[in-house]
Write a protein that holds these residues in place. Sequence first.
Motif, mmCIF file in Angstrom:
data_model
loop_
_atom_site.group_PDB
_atom_site.id
_atom_site.type_symbol
_atom_site.label_atom_id
_atom_site.label_comp_id
_atom_site.label_asym_id
_atom_site.label_seq_id
_atom_site.Cartn_x
_atom_site.Cartn_y
_atom_site.Cartn_z
ATOM 1 N N LYS A 130 -2.188 -7.868 5.807
ATOM 2 C CA LYS A 130 -1.217 -7.193 6.668
ATOM 3 C C LYS A 130 -1.193 -7.821 8.055
ATOM 4 N N GLU A 135 1.169 -9.085 3.109
ATOM 5 C CA GLU A 135 0.800 -8.013 2.183
ATOM 6 C C GLU A 135 1.730 -7.947 0.973
ATOM 7 N N ARG A 136 3.000 -8.317 1.147
ATOM 8 C CA ARG A 136 3.933 -8.291 0.013
ATOM 9 C C ARG A 136 3.723 -9.469 -0.930
ATOM 10 N N GLN A 137 3.058 -10.504 -0.450
ATOM 11 C CA GLN A 137 2.795 -11.689 -1.273
ATOM 12 C C GLN A 137 1.364 -11.700 -1.804
ATOM 13 N N GLN A 149 4.224 -19.548 5.492
ATOM 14 C CA GLN A 149 3.346 -18.553 4.872
ATOM 15 C C GLN A 149 1.985 -19.145 4.523
#
Length: 243
Positions: A130, A135-137, A149
């Motif tokens: 986070k 966090e989504r990956q 990223q």
Amino acid sequence: MTLLEVDGISVSFDGFRAINGLSFVIGEPELRAIIGPNGAGKTTFMDIVTGKTRPDTGKVLWGDDNLNLVGRSESDIARAGIGRKFQKPTVFEDQTVRENLAMALKDRRGPFAVLFSDGGSTERIMTVAKEVGLERQIDLSAGTLSHGQKQWLEIGMLLAQEPRLLLVDEPAAGMTPAEREHTTNLLRRLATRHAVVVVEHDMEFVRRLNCRVTVLHEGRVLAEGSLDHVTQNQDVIDVYLGR
């Protein structure tokens, strides 16, 4: 509070003096940008601090006890709390973001850190994900991430080791405008709790960092202060900005 003091370090390679009596201090927390022309000594400075290169003279004093890092191994220095991110991301592309972070956790490196992560480790991994905006990956393979990223993942892997000082080499290189903005915000946020030193050529990115700037030239400090201050220095203009 002073965290790192570079005191009169010099080093030569085949007769070329890469660092020449370099002295300056880094506080904790602090965000510092280091700029200068190619060959100014920026990379060699980081090599010396992290133990990759041993200086011919001088001291590198670290932490509350002013421990001299000169002569200590790279692994000992990393354990003492100094993390370094190179310009090109070095993540494990076949592993997920979660697995990369698990392998980097302080005192829990290697495959067993992934296989047997406990609740505390899982919470720490999610906190770091986070923090860097991944966090989504978390369950995606690192190889599928964008260049920016991957940079954030590598910063996250450093954070998982709980460093007091992060050395970050040209983080903005190759990023999209949105990624650059995210990176700026990330580094500024981290610098409220850590010492963060950024080596960067992109003056607009340095301006967005809005921090103290150290200009190196021929292995020593040429100027120091705000970006506006150092960019008005005629010596800096002559040796760096005017090129």
